[in-house]
Structure formats: structure tokens, C-alpha cells
Design an enzyme around this catalytic site. Sequence first.
Site, PDB file in Angstrom:
ATOM      1  CB  CYS A   2      -0.527  -0.114   0.908  1.00 35.28           C
ATOM      2  SG  CYS A   2      -2.030   2.117   0.994  1.00 35.28           S
ATOM      3  CD  GLU A 133      -2.487  -1.582  -4.578  1.00 40.86           C
ATOM      4  OE1 GLU A 133      -1.096  -1.391  -4.809  1.00 40.86           O
ATOM      5  OE2 GLU A 133      -1.546  -2.054  -2.608  1.00 40.86           O
TER       6      GLU A 133
END
Length: 268
Positions: A2, A133
Amino acid sequence: MCGRYASARKKHELLEEFQVEQDASPDEELQPDYNVAPTKQVYAVLSRVPKDAEGGESAAGAGEDRSGRGQRSGRAVRQLRVLRWGLVPVWAKDPSIGSRMINARLETVAEKPAFKRAFASRRCLLPADGYFEWMPIEGEKKKKQPFYIHPEDDGVLAMAGLYEFWKDPTRADDDPQKWLVTCTVITTQAEDDLGHIHDRMPMMIERERWAEWLDPKLTDIEQASRLLVPADAGRLVAYPVSTDVNSVRNNGPHLIEPQQPEEESALF
């Protein structure tokens, strides 16, 4: 991993949402950020034991001496603080290591020297609206399509995190910047619905486990590990967004608006 997320809720909304008892950074109000990147200042929810009856705090934070040891007795108080994203371990020689410590893998968080002390008693929640992402585009070696991943009900994400205190040896003891407080996001294997985008995702803590996760008196590693349960499949949804999010210089709500992927047929 992340490496970027969105956090646009105002402080008063987070204070209410997380039932915070103390605003531990009263002079800091972060602006809505749709492109939170490593080393930025972020909001974190944590629980600390006040050092005295009035709830005062030392520079290192309530409930600990400046070495980071020795929780004081008493009831922990839930706080909202502003921390820097990128954990700097207590043993680090300088804070630059933090830029490489933005994530802690669930599989090794209780063992890694950089994280194991924090995992034992300095756990936190990092509020987010969603995270980003990047998925490789088939046939394109260098291009990736960014996706925004967020709760289907648009609720807040409570990402599992750790925080740590680091003392700057180059600053005087009375320097207000003597202590640096930093954090990291715990990541886990992505669920099937999201795994085709990226194989890792932030670990979420459900509301019913917030209090136990934040409890600084919970120091049993195995018990703390059992609180890390992946989010229910289908709770999070994803859609492609503009490649503007690739640059940390770009910000604003347009970064989370749905976009047509560059190679739609190749993505699904």
C-alpha cells in the site's frame, strides 16, 4: 503493498467516527488529501495511558518514558494524532529509513526487528477513504493502470497500523522536534476479488475489534495476531482511475473519479 491512499474526511468527522476522547494534535488540521504518499503527515487513531490524572503527556507520549518503555497504570485514552507515514525504528541512526518502512507484512510483522516492538504495544488505526494499486497492462512493459479500491458503502477504512517514537540525537532535549512519531500500514494477501489487480492489500480492522487492537495493555503477540482478520470478500470494490495519481504532485477529488482503462480489453 500500500503506497498511496486517499484521506479526505475532516478532523471532526474522524473524532466522531472513531469515538476519540482526546485530540492529541489540536493545532494540526490536515487538508483533504486524495494522494497520500510516504513521508506525508497522516491521521492516526491510537490509545495511550495518561501519565497523570490530568491526562498530560510527555514529549514522547503519554504512558511511556522517553525510551519507549514502561506503560503506566491507568485507563488508556483513545486519541487522534498526526504522524508521519514511514516507520522509523527506535534503533535507527537517522529517519531516512522511514521511507522504506511504509508497510509491514502480516506474515512477518511480529518477527521483524523494525516492527516487533511496536506490534506488541503500539498499534494504531490509519483512517482512509480508499487506497490505490497499479495493475500491469498486458503487452505494455512499462505501463500500469491505477485502480481506486474503497468500501462499497463508502464508509471509512480503518487500516491496521503500527506507530513508533524516534529520538533525534542531534537535537537538544528541549527541542520540540526532538521526538519524531511515525507509522506503517500492515498489509496482507489480497482477497480473490482484488488479487487480479495486486497481490497485497492493507489489513483492515473491523469496528468490533478496534478497542482490543488499540489496547496498549494487550502485549500478547499471538492474541494481537488473531485480531488481524482479512476483510469479508466483496466488501471492497475497485475501478480504474486517471494516471494523474501516479505523480505525488497531483491532488484533488478528480483522482478518485472512475475512468476508462487505457486497455480495457486487456485488463479483464
